[in-house]
Design an enzyme around this catalytic site. Sequence first.
Site, short mmCIF file in Angstrom:
data_model
loop_
_atom_site.label_atom_id
_atom_site.label_comp_id
_atom_site.label_asym_id
_atom_site.label_seq_id
_atom_site.Cartn_x
_atom_site.Cartn_y
_atom_site.Cartn_z
CE LYS A 49 -22.13 24.16 -4.33
NZ LYS A 49 -21.03 23.19 -4.41
NE ARG A 143 -19.41 15.72 -6.03
CZ ARG A 143 -19.60 16.79 -5.26
NH1 ARG A 143 -20.55 16.80 -4.35
NH2 ARG A 143 -18.84 17.85 -5.39
CE1 TYR A 259 -53.88 19.64 9.47
CE2 TYR A 259 -51.84 20.87 9.18
CZ TYR A 259 -53.13 20.56 8.77
OH TYR A 259 -53.66 21.15 7.65
CG MET A 311 -47.61 23.48 3.05
SD MET A 311 -48.75 23.11 1.71
CE MET A 311 -48.98 21.36 1.90
C1 PLP Z 1 -20.09 23.52 -3.46
C2 PLP Z 1 -18.66 23.47 -3.81
C3 PLP Z 1 -17.71 24.25 -3.12
C4 PLP Z 1 -18.05 25.01 -1.86
O1 PLP Z 1 -18.12 24.10 -0.78
P1 PLP Z 1 -18.40 24.53 0.73
O2 PLP Z 1 -18.24 23.27 1.50
O3 PLP Z 1 -19.79 25.06 0.77
O4 PLP Z 1 -17.40 25.57 1.08
C5 PLP Z 1 -16.42 24.25 -3.59
N1 PLP Z 1 -16.06 23.50 -4.67
C6 PLP Z 1 -16.93 22.73 -5.34
C7 PLP Z 1 -16.46 21.92 -6.49
C8 PLP Z 1 -18.25 22.66 -4.92
O5 PLP Z 1 -19.11 21.86 -5.56
#
Ligand code: PLP
Length: 360
Positions: A49, A143, A259, A311
């Site tokens: 992701k 969550r 800056y 920046m």
């Molecule tokens: C992001 C995520 C992971 C990976 O987590 P890490 O701590 O980066 O290894 C695994 N499972 C779910 C549901 C996640 O959202």
Amino acid sequence: MVILLSDRSGLSEVPASALRLDVDGAALASNWRALDTLSGTARAGAAVKANAYGLGARRVVPLLHEAGCRDFFVAHWREAAELLDLVDPRRLAVLHGPMNDAEAAFAQASGVVPVINSVEQARRWVAAGGGACHLMVDTGMNRLGVAVAELGDGAVQALEIDALLSHLVAAEEDTPLNELQRERWMAARGLVRHARGSLANSGGIALGAAYHGDLTRPGIALYGGVPRAEMGPLLRQVARPQAAVLQVREIAAGDSLGYNATFVAPRAMRVGTVAMGYADGYLRCWSGKGAFRPAGGDTGVRLPVVGRVSMDLTILDLSALPTLGEGDWVTADYDLPEAAAVSGLSQYELLTLLGRRFTR
Ligand SMILES: *Cc1c(COP(=O)(O)O)cnc(C)c1O
């Protein structure tokens, strides 16, 4: 003469950027193999992701696949769509699940696997035609996920569940919460039919066989993050932000730079301005704290950040390397556990902050 800006035929190649993210493919593959081995009889998948935590999902996914990884997780449907030509959609899962009928229809048409997070999503998925899905059970994060008490619901029972997932709150710590979540996940496994169990993120993999189930879901550790100190020796740095030196100048004792003139030269100095700034994710917290090294050169030479990060630009003290000149490349000190300690940012933020201007 009228110049049509949309007509790019007269343009030669767009010049290369003065900013690149060096991704060490061998280190990435080695990290996945180490995590797969540490996962014991379970197989390691991969969380890709957020553009593979900023490294570039379209580059990372084929490297992981080549290493042996088969199960991939993204958060958004859009992220899945960008990977459809690279992986088997039946092994690509969307953690946010189907929020509406359009997303459920996209999953049906593409074959991408939804992670069902609520009774509502379960009903929506069954109504859209159903088929293989994963189920996220909440065991303490509060969550996303179906509560253990909701698992008897008809819509949940009607699901064709590949992996029964839960997610650890604090796998990087030794806390009783880990064991509590594991027990709840095990209880959930007894309440719904499913093909595979999956609990551990990167840190969870180090908690032992009881946490592995059939499939682990590392993210940060693939990319060189070290969630638990004992994993450090197994994992290699993967991502290195690099920038070109745009200009070099000699300044006199008493001259200020950057800056707000936060830095005043204590002596005559040679300084260089590099093409990386907070808009690229090299945040102002690195001002006066960060350092770079010559790229491909003597990495023992430390070039400290002086003054305020701006920046698009950062100024370095080049005194330690008088031969470094305009056009030369430097690499930011970005070993994740160390960089997190120095910057106060998390290892996750350090990677996902890295911006669009990096050539990946
Ligand atoms: C992001 C995520 C992971 C990976 O987590 P890490 O701590 O980066 O290894 C695994 N499972 C779910 C549901 C996640 O959202």
